[in-house]
Design a protein around this motif. Structure first.
Motif, PDB file in Angstrom:
ATOM      1  N   THR A  36       0.564  -1.099   0.125  1.00 40.57           N
ATOM      2  CA  THR A  36       0.193  -0.047  -0.342  1.00 40.57           C
ATOM      3  C   THR A  36       0.696   1.045   0.306  1.00 40.57           C
ATOM      4  O   THR A  36       0.320   2.506  -0.559  1.00 40.57           O
ATOM      5  CB  THR A  36      -1.462  -0.179   1.217  1.00 40.57           C
ATOM      6  OG1 THR A  36      -2.175  -0.870   1.363  1.00 40.57           O
ATOM      7  CG2 THR A  36      -1.750   1.465   0.723  1.00 40.57           C
ATOM      8  N   ARG A  78       0.809   4.133  -2.940  1.00 39.09           N
ATOM      9  CA  ARG A  78       0.847   5.492  -2.052  1.00 39.09           C
ATOM     10  C   ARG A  78       1.725   6.189  -2.939  1.00 39.09           C
ATOM     11  O   ARG A  78       1.983   7.572  -3.281  1.00 39.09           O
ATOM     12  CB  ARG A  78       0.162   5.774  -0.904  1.00 39.09           C
ATOM     13  CG  ARG A  78       0.011   7.286  -0.907  1.00 39.09           C
ATOM     14  CD  ARG A  78      -0.115   7.145   0.561  1.00 39.09           C
ATOM     15  NE  ARG A  78      -1.431   6.350   1.309  1.00 39.09           N
ATOM     16  CZ  ARG A  78      -1.171   5.644   2.428  1.00 39.09           C
ATOM     17  NH1 ARG A  78       0.079   4.716   2.629  1.00 39.09           N
ATOM     18  NH2 ARG A  78      -2.152   4.715   2.342  1.00 39.09           N
ATOM     19  N   GLU A  79       3.061   6.231  -2.866  1.00 38.89           N
ATOM     20  CA  GLU A  79       4.357   6.455  -3.059  1.00 38.89           C
ATOM     21  C   GLU A  79       4.498   6.839  -4.794  1.00 38.89           C
ATOM     22  O   GLU A  79       4.168   8.255  -5.332  1.00 38.89           O
ATOM     23  CB  GLU A  79       5.887   5.671  -2.980  1.00 38.89           C
ATOM     24  CG  GLU A  79       6.940   6.849  -3.087  1.00 38.89           C
ATOM     25  CD  GLU A  79       7.848   5.866  -2.734  1.00 38.89           C
ATOM     26  OE1 GLU A  79       9.180   5.137  -3.764  1.00 38.89           O
ATOM     27  OE2 GLU A  79       7.737   4.624  -1.994  1.00 38.89           O
ATOM     28  N   VAL A  81       1.417   9.500  -6.001  1.00 44.00           N
ATOM     29  CA  VAL A  81       1.482  10.944  -5.655  1.00 44.00           C
ATOM     30  C   VAL A  81       2.572  12.051  -6.113  1.00 44.00           C
ATOM     31  O   VAL A  81       3.170  12.764  -5.691  1.00 44.00           O
ATOM     32  CB  VAL A  81       1.904  11.405  -3.761  1.00 44.00           C
ATOM     33  CG1 VAL A  81       0.922  10.338  -3.001  1.00 44.00           C
ATOM     34  CG2 VAL A  81       3.524  10.303  -3.949  1.00 44.00           C
ATOM     35  N   ASP A 110      -9.026  13.607   1.575  1.00 42.37           N
ATOM     36  CA  ASP A 110      -8.512  11.673   2.257  1.00 42.37           C
ATOM     37  C   ASP A 110      -9.802  10.794   1.539  1.00 42.37           C
ATOM     38  O   ASP A 110     -10.764  11.464   1.211  1.00 42.37           O
ATOM     39  CB  ASP A 110      -8.442  11.755   3.697  1.00 42.37           C
ATOM     40  CG  ASP A 110      -7.679  10.451   4.336  1.00 42.37           C
ATOM     41  OD1 ASP A 110      -7.161   9.340   3.298  1.00 42.37           O
ATOM     42  OD2 ASP A 110      -7.250  10.450   5.564  1.00 42.37           O
ATOM     43  N   SER A 136      -6.485   8.361  -7.606  1.00 48.88           N
ATOM     44  CA  SER A 136      -6.331   9.714  -6.623  1.00 48.88           C
ATOM     45  C   SER A 136      -6.938  10.613  -6.917  1.00 48.88           C
ATOM     46  O   SER A 136      -6.773  11.276  -7.656  1.00 48.88           O
ATOM     47  CB  SER A 136      -4.453   9.138  -6.983  1.00 48.88           C
ATOM     48  OG  SER A 136      -3.974  10.621  -5.909  1.00 48.88           O
TER      49      SER A 136
END
Length: 822
Positions: A544, A548-549, A552, A670, A820
């Motif tokens: 996860t 996410r890295e 973004v 979020d 995202s």
């Protein structure tokens, strides 16, 4: 503790109208678990999909048999049992080797285009209702796939008999086979005498699997669990109520039921249970429920004697509040009196045919009668993946979505060359009424045609909006989207690189950069581009954070590329491919296209086959040019006139805040996931179908109602994305085809929920019919004073992902997507 102690109690529907609890012993469940693992050779190399609800006894086999054999139990994502496309994806993506499924669901699975990708399957266990040979033949992907037909009531610990389908049978029902080891089978006549081969008798079961009885129901236990006249003293047999016959080869053949108990889509139903609930309605004097064979399998029919003003919809809604959806009849008929037998019981055989007085949508199938009706029926068959509809079928009661209506419009354009407004389709609920829209002389639709690539090309209106936002905040990760898919174990790193190279070369938009010329943004497609596949190694618990890295990280639209690919290697499980793309070149539909093509390319490369993807006649830049040509001054004037009438004096949404609003809106945000209970969702969607509303309209009403409770406002603007893929040649093109609409949800007045659904249904129909005007043109026209602390025109958006309802236009889209969003 002994093996005869109770292991669990499983409730089934009761013939008296009350469910009954079947007490299963450890001996019973252990016997079938052990025999299943042994006979089907379930070992450490197997992966079994656990997708059956735990209140059905078949779930025990999906859990215990693989665990005692050392196999892997793969927990299916929520809702797959109701979504054939999602179940097929779950099988393919998780390399499932063993799948248990009822035939009614299996028939839907084999219709899915992704079924051919389920090559990891080696064992298919069918049970719960009769399996037909033609379906078993279709299910076998190759000769190595074993298809077993099982039979067994809950009272005998899941399966009592099994049969391996060898492929030699081409029609008729597949036999239910021979007894599972440890199970005794007797076929007896009414005097409890065994019948000869070929003679029909009642099936009695004995042995280790027989339950202890019904919890707290000694008289019913004594009636169904009878002494074994041919066994040791104290042993018992269970009367199944099923009529069977022995075949000459020693296998059993299922014939029928001895009572009125039925199975619908694999669920055992006692009509008495439904009759008792329906009779509790104050306007119902008596009710009888039976089953009948419809065009898509067996359905329930309810015969009601009661007050004249009792509607079918009211009866259906009454049952939906009190019973599972599986127990709500498809057809309701009002009768003055029930036909009776000589002894005064209801003569079910003499009841009128369910087709004689049913709702329009359930009447006898009427085939298309005109060329226009045949064209519409064929288009719906292609969209829904079903047989052609009856001309009187109500498509909204079938639960179709806005996306499916868009796909229908594309199908009709391709077939007739006419533009059918979406608003007109919303107002026409049957094949018959939609065919009238295809009148001779209808408006022709201009096709998207390839243009030259001599210089810079214009951006689409949607791209211009994203380019402008990128100028304000370069590399903003708010506009990064992605998808994740499993890589076949046989695929090497160079296979993955080759697959990525192929899709980038195939879709021009993925190798396009953006700049400004004379103050205007343009796109510049590159002849070739290389997107190197990076390799990352990680553990499952760190996945996860890695995703996410990657998500973004923004993109440089000037230098490109606007796509990245990462091959993620995980220990002891298949690798995954993460593809991230800037939204200026991508949308949700595009994710489905890219996923399908990558899966095909990887599978073909791993198998040593050459890939043949369908040819693309146009690219996204061709659409961008075509879009500008279509938006004439007359169209803009017409659209602005409508939107002025709808959105003038539009209020801002004032939700309660726990801290001051910033002067400039931030993209920081979020995700807060939550679940709506299935019975609530089913009730909402049922109300929508009754009002001719799509799931989007129905759920939007609930969402807007919630916002009104929070804000105290009754006039709420809600934004929603809509697709502009309104040409059939664009269905396979990757790109950003989204526009934003503003839905003004007016809930003033003392409205019931049904009245609110009806009002917002009309609001949506009108708005969708005016979706041509680019959102930024609307903002420029209607927003004189910009408030940088809010988004213009609407401050909250509603985006329904139709794949949750099995209505996605691309079967593979959705389950593996990562998005995202700010």
């Amino acid at each position: 503790m002994t093996p005869d102690n109770a292991a669990y109690v499983m409730y089934t529907s009761g013939s008296t109208g009350r469910p009954k609890g079947v007490v299963i012993s450890h001996t019973g469940i252990a016997n079938i678990t052990r025999r299943t693992a042994e006979v089907h050779r379930i070992t450490t190399g197997d992966r079994v999909l656990q997708k059956t609800t735990l209140t059905f006894d078949a779930s025990a086999l999906e859990l215990f048999a693989p665990l005692i054999g050392g196999a892997t139990v793969v927990m299916a994502p929520p809702g797959v049992e109701r979504d054939p496309a999602a179940m097929v994806r779950a099988v393919a993506e998780n390399d499932i080797t063993v799948l248990q499924v009822v035939p009614s669901v299996l028939r839907l699975l084999v219709e899915e285009p992704g079924w051919q990708d389920c090559t990891s399957l080696r064992l298919l266990l069918s049970a719960g209702e009769p399996l037909h040979a033609e379906l078993a033949q279709r299910a076998r992907l190759e000769t190595e796939l074993e298809v077993w037909n099982g039979y067994g009531p809950t009272e005998c610990s899941i399966n009592a008999t099994e049969h391996l389908f060898d492929g030699s049978q081409s029609s008729g029902q597949v036999p239910i086979g021979r007894p599972v080891k440890g199970t005794q089978v007797l076929v007896l006549d009414p005097t409890f005498v065994p019948v000869p081969v070929g003679v029909v008798g009642e099936l009695f079961l004995g042995g280790a699997g027989v339950a202890r009885g019904y919890l707290g129901l000694p008289s019913l236990t004594a009636e169904r669990f009878v002494p074994d006249p041919y066994g040791r003293p104290g042993t018992r047999l269970y009367r199944t109520g099923d009529m069977v016959r022995w075949r000459p080869d020693g296998t059993l053949e299922y014939v029928d039921r001895t009572d009125h108990q039925v199975k619908i889509n694999g669920v055992r139903i006692e009509p008495g249970e439904i009759e008792n609930v329906l009779a509790a309605h104050p306007a119902v004097q008596a009710a009888v429920v039976t089953s009948f064979r419809g065009t898509a399998g067996y359905l329930l029919a309810a015969y009601v004697r009661g007050e004249d003003d009792l509607s079918h919809d009211e009866s259906r809604a009454f049952l939906r509040e009190r019973l599972p959806a599986t127990h709500v009849p498809a057809v309701f008929l009002r009768v003055a009196e029930f036909p009776l037998t000589a002894n005064g019981k209801v003569d079910r055989a003499a009841l009128p045919s369910p087709d004689s007085g049913a709702d329009t949508a359930q009447r006898e199938h009427v085939a298309p009668r005109t060329a226009a009706e045949r064209r519409v029926a064929r288009a719906w068959a292609a969209v829904l993946g079903t047989e052609p509809l009856s001309v009187h079928d109500d498509i909204f009661r079938l639960g179709v979505s806005s996306l499916q209506l868009t796909m229908l419009a594309n199908q009709l354009r391709a077939a007739s060359g006419q533009d059918i407004p979406l608003r007109a389709l919303f107002g026409a609920g049957t094949v018959e009424s939609q065919a009238l829209l295809l009148a001779p002389g209808g408006a022709p639709s201009d096709p998207v045609l390839p243009i030259g690539r001599d210089g810079a090309l214009p951006l689409s209106f949607g791209q211009r909006r994203l380019w402008f936002l990128d100028q304000l905040e370069p590399r903003n990760p708010e506009w990064v989207t992605g998808l994740w898919l499993r890589v076949p174990e046989a695929a090497a790193t160079e296979d993955v690189q080759q697959a990525v190279d192929t899709v980038v070369d195939r879709h021009e938009i993925l190798r396009t950069t953006y700049t400004a010329m004379d103050g205007e943004p343009v796109q510049i497609p590159a002849a070739t581009a290389t997107v190197p596949v990076r390799i990352r190694e990680t553990r499952r618990e760190e996945l996860t954070a890695l995703l996410r890295e990657e998500l973004v990280q923004g993109f440089d639209l000037t230098s490109g590329p606007v796509i990245r690919a990462v091959l993620v290697r995980l220990p002891d499980e298949p690798a995954g491919l993460l593809v991230t793309v800037h939204h200026i070149a991508f949308d949700g539909w595009s994710a489905g296209i890219l996923e399908r093509e990558l899966r095909t390319l990887l599978a073909d490369r791993a198998a040593g086959r050459s890939s043949e993807l369908p040819e693309l006649t146009v690219q996204y830049a061709d659409f961008a040019t075509w879009e500008q040509e279509q938006l004439t001054d007359a169209v803009v004037e017409y659209e602005l006139e409508y939107w002025h009438s709808v959105l003038d004096d539009l209020p801002a949404l004032e939700l309660p805040l726990d801290r001051g609003r910033p002067a400039v809106r931030s993209a920081a945000g979020d995700t807060v996931p939550f679940a709506v209970p299935a019975p609530v969702a089913k009730t909402l969607l049922g109300i929508g179908r009754q009002q001719g509303a799509t799931p989007f309209m129905t759920l939007l009403t609930a969402f807007a109602t919630l916002l009104s409770r929070y804000s105290g406002q009754w006039d709420i603007p809600v934004g929603t994305p809509v697709t502009s893929r309104n040409r059939p040649e664009l269905e396979g093109v990757v790109g950003f085809f989204l526009n934003s609409l503003v839905l003004r949800c007016r809930l003033e007045g003392d409205l019931s929920y049904i009245e609110a659904v009806t009002r917002l249904r009309d609001t949506c129909r009108e708005a969708f019919a005016h979706d041509q005007l680019p959102f930024e043109r609307l903002v420029d026209e209607l927003t004189m004073d910009r408030d940088m602390s809010r988004t213009p025109l609407y401050q909250v958006a509603f985006d329904l992902h139709d794949e949750l309802f099995g209505e996605t236009p691309h079967a593979e889209d959705g389950a593996g997507d990562l998005t995202s969003r700010g």
